[in-house]
Motif scaffolding. Structure first.
Motif, PDB file in Angstrom:
ATOM      1  N   ALA A   1       0.836  -1.204   0.000  1.00  0.00           N
ATOM      2  CA  ALA A   1       0.000   0.000   0.000  1.00  0.00           C
ATOM      3  C   ALA A   1       0.871   1.254   0.000  1.00  0.00           C
ATOM      4  N   GLY A   2       0.627   2.128  -0.943  1.00  0.00           N
ATOM      5  CA  GLY A   2       1.353   3.397  -1.034  1.00  0.00           C
ATOM      6  C   GLY A   2       0.770   4.455  -0.119  1.00  0.00           C
ATOM      7  N   LYS A   3      -0.447   4.215   0.330  1.00  0.00           N
ATOM      8  CA  LYS A   3      -1.125   5.089   1.287  1.00  0.00           C
ATOM      9  C   LYS A   3      -2.125   4.230   2.050  1.00  0.00           C
ATOM     10  N   LYS A   4      -2.725   4.779   3.074  1.00  0.00           N
ATOM     11  CA  LYS A   4      -3.703   4.028   3.853  1.00  0.00           C
ATOM     12  C   LYS A   4      -4.889   3.657   2.967  1.00  0.00           C
ATOM     13  N   ARG A   5      -5.338   2.407   3.074  1.00  0.00           N
ATOM     14  CA  ARG A   5      -6.477   1.920   2.291  1.00  0.00           C
ATOM     15  C   ARG A   5      -7.510   1.307   3.222  1.00  0.00           C
TER      16      ARG A   5
ATOM     17  N   GLY B   1       2.586   1.023   3.357  1.00  0.00           N
ATOM     18  CA  GLY B   1       3.728   0.124   3.455  1.00  0.00           C
ATOM     19  C   GLY B   1       3.370  -1.316   3.773  1.00  0.00           C
ATOM     20  N   GLU B   2       2.100  -1.562   4.094  1.00  0.00           N
ATOM     21  CA  GLU B   2       1.652  -2.914   4.433  1.00  0.00           C
ATOM     22  C   GLU B   2       1.245  -3.670   3.165  1.00  0.00           C
ATOM     23  N   PRO B   3       1.582  -4.963   3.084  1.00  0.00           N
ATOM     24  CA  PRO B   3       1.127  -5.734   1.917  1.00  0.00           C
ATOM     25  C   PRO B   3      -0.373  -5.999   2.000  1.00  0.00           C
ATOM     26  N   CYS B   4      -1.018  -6.051   0.845  1.00  0.00           N
ATOM     27  CA  CYS B   4      -2.452  -6.333   0.802  1.00  0.00           C
ATOM     28  C   CYS B   4      -2.761  -7.126  -0.466  1.00  0.00           C
TER      29      CYS B   4
END
Length: 79
Positions: A16-20, A34-37
């Protein structure tokens, strides 16, 4: 030898490039920068839907069961 067709082209893992928001549970789950999704593209506009790790695990478990059933069905000998 011909190339083997990929059938999961609409599914990927992204960072994630930004909060989703997690599509499965947007009120409770979010995906931090920065978290994988897990991202699944589909629908009439090929829209991307993002899923957090917890929800993705459930989705992938169902997909594994479906793929295993496909394999079993194809391996069965017709009567």
């Amino acid at each position: 030898m011909p190339k083997t067709r990929e059938i999961l082209g609409h599914v990927s893992v992204q960072i994630a490039g930004k909060k989703r928001k997690c599509t499965r549970n947007p009120g409770k789950h979010s995906i931090s920068k920065g978290e994988p999704c897990l991202v699944i593209k589909g629908g009439p506009y090929n829209a991307e839907k993002s899923y957090c790790g917890e929800c993705a695990a459930d989705i992938l478990e169902v997909a594994e069961k479906q793929l295993e059933q496909f394999k079993l069905s194809l391996a069965e000998t017709p009567v």
